[in-house]
Design a protein around this motif. Structure first.
Motif, short mmCIF file in Angstrom:
data_model
loop_
_atom_site.label_atom_id
_atom_site.label_comp_id
_atom_site.label_asym_id
_atom_site.label_seq_id
_atom_site.Cartn_x
_atom_site.Cartn_y
_atom_site.Cartn_z
N PRO A 1 -12.54 14.83 -0.97
CA PRO A 1 -12.33 14.48 0.44
C PRO A 1 -12.45 12.98 0.74
O PRO A 1 -11.80 12.49 1.66
CB PRO A 1 -13.43 15.27 1.16
N VAL A 2 -13.23 12.25 -0.02
CA VAL A 2 -13.35 10.81 0.19
C VAL A 2 -12.03 10.12 -0.12
O VAL A 2 -11.59 9.23 0.61
CB VAL A 2 -14.51 10.21 -0.65
N PHE A 3 -11.37 10.54 -1.19
CA PHE A 3 -10.06 9.99 -1.54
C PHE A 3 -9.09 10.25 -0.39
O PHE A 3 -8.38 9.36 0.07
CB PHE A 3 -9.57 10.66 -2.83
N GLU A 4 -9.08 11.50 0.06
CA GLU A 4 -8.17 11.89 1.14
C GLU A 4 -8.46 11.08 2.41
O GLU A 4 -7.54 10.57 3.05
CB GLU A 4 -8.34 13.39 1.42
N ALA A 5 -9.72 10.94 2.76
CA ALA A 5 -10.10 10.18 3.96
C ALA A 5 -9.69 8.71 3.84
O ALA A 5 -9.24 8.10 4.82
CB ALA A 5 -11.61 10.29 4.21
N LEU B 1 0.83 -1.21 0.00
CA LEU B 1 0.00 0.00 0.00
C LEU B 1 0.87 1.26 0.00
O LEU B 1 0.57 2.22 -0.72
CB LEU B 1 -0.94 0.02 1.21
N ARG B 2 1.93 1.26 0.79
CA ARG B 2 2.82 2.43 0.81
C ARG B 2 3.43 2.67 -0.57
O ARG B 2 3.54 3.81 -1.03
CB ARG B 2 3.92 2.27 1.86
N GLN B 3 3.82 1.58 -1.24
CA GLN B 3 4.40 1.72 -2.58
C GLN B 3 3.35 2.22 -3.58
O GLN B 3 3.61 3.14 -4.35
CB GLN B 3 4.97 0.38 -3.04
N THR B 4 2.18 1.64 -3.56
CA THR B 4 1.12 2.01 -4.50
C THR B 4 0.68 3.46 -4.30
O THR B 4 0.41 4.17 -5.27
CB THR B 4 -0.09 1.07 -4.34
N THR B 5 0.60 3.90 -3.04
CA THR B 5 0.08 5.23 -2.73
C THR B 5 1.18 6.28 -2.59
O THR B 5 0.88 7.42 -2.22
CB THR B 5 -0.72 5.20 -1.43
N ASN B 6 2.42 5.89 -2.85
CA ASN B 6 3.55 6.82 -2.66
C ASN B 6 3.53 7.34 -1.22
O ASN B 6 3.52 8.55 -0.98
CB ASN B 6 3.51 7.95 -3.68
N ASN B 7 3.49 6.39 -0.28
CA ASN B 7 3.43 6.69 1.16
C ASN B 7 2.20 7.53 1.52
O ASN B 7 2.29 8.47 2.30
CB ASN B 7 4.72 7.35 1.64
N TYR B 8 1.08 7.15 0.93
CA TYR B 8 -0.22 7.77 1.22
C TYR B 8 -0.26 9.25 0.84
O TYR B 8 -0.97 10.04 1.47
CB TYR B 8 -0.61 7.57 2.70
N ALA B 9 0.49 9.62 -0.19
CA ALA B 9 0.48 11.00 -0.68
C ALA B 9 -0.88 11.30 -1.31
O ALA B 9 -1.41 10.51 -2.09
CB ALA B 9 1.59 11.20 -1.70
N ILE B 10 -1.43 12.45 -0.96
CA ILE B 10 -2.74 12.86 -1.46
C ILE B 10 -2.52 13.73 -2.71
O ILE B 10 -1.94 14.81 -2.60
CB ILE B 10 -3.51 13.68 -0.40
N PRO B 11 -2.98 13.28 -3.87
CA PRO B 11 -2.87 14.12 -5.07
C PRO B 11 -3.67 15.42 -4.89
O PRO B 11 -4.64 15.46 -4.13
CB PRO B 11 -3.47 13.26 -6.18
N GLY B 12 -3.29 16.45 -5.60
CA GLY B 12 -3.94 17.75 -5.45
C GLY B 12 -5.31 17.85 -6.07
O GLY B 12 -6.04 18.81 -5.79
#
Length: 94
Positions: A75-79, A60-71
């Motif tokens: 809010p659902v994505f961020e949550a 998950l960390r690899q897939t999400t780039n350490n849970y980085a939130i795209p700009g």
């Protein structure tokens, strides 16, 4: 590991809905959310079976780039990413 299972169980309905929703809303611009959904499902199954979850969270960390939130996300994505990151932190401290 039970703390992670408890955390995921308490948020299962929300995370299940959210991980599906972000594939519909953001899959075109952020195709990694399809992998996040699959990895979330596997994480839940492995947590239920009391397996070691270190590899699940590493993926998950690899897939999400350490849970980085795209700009450009809602809010659902961020949550979703925040909840998964919190579960990862619980796992790391267990």
């Amino acid at each position: 590991m039970n703390a992670v299972k408890d955390y995921l169980d308490e948020r299962h309905d929300k995370l299940d809905f959210y991980t599906k929703a972000i594939t519909n809303a953001h899959g075109q611009n952020h195709p990694e959310v399809f992998d996040v959904r699959q990895q979330y499902v596997k994480l839940c199954l492995d947590a239920r079976d009391n397996k070691n979850l270190d590899n699940n969270f590493a993926e998950l960390r690899q897939t999400t780039n350490n849970y980085a939130i795209p700009g450009d996300v809602c809010p659902v994505f961020e949550a979703t990413y925040h909840m998964l990151e919190s579960a990862d932190a619980i796992n790391a401290n267990s």
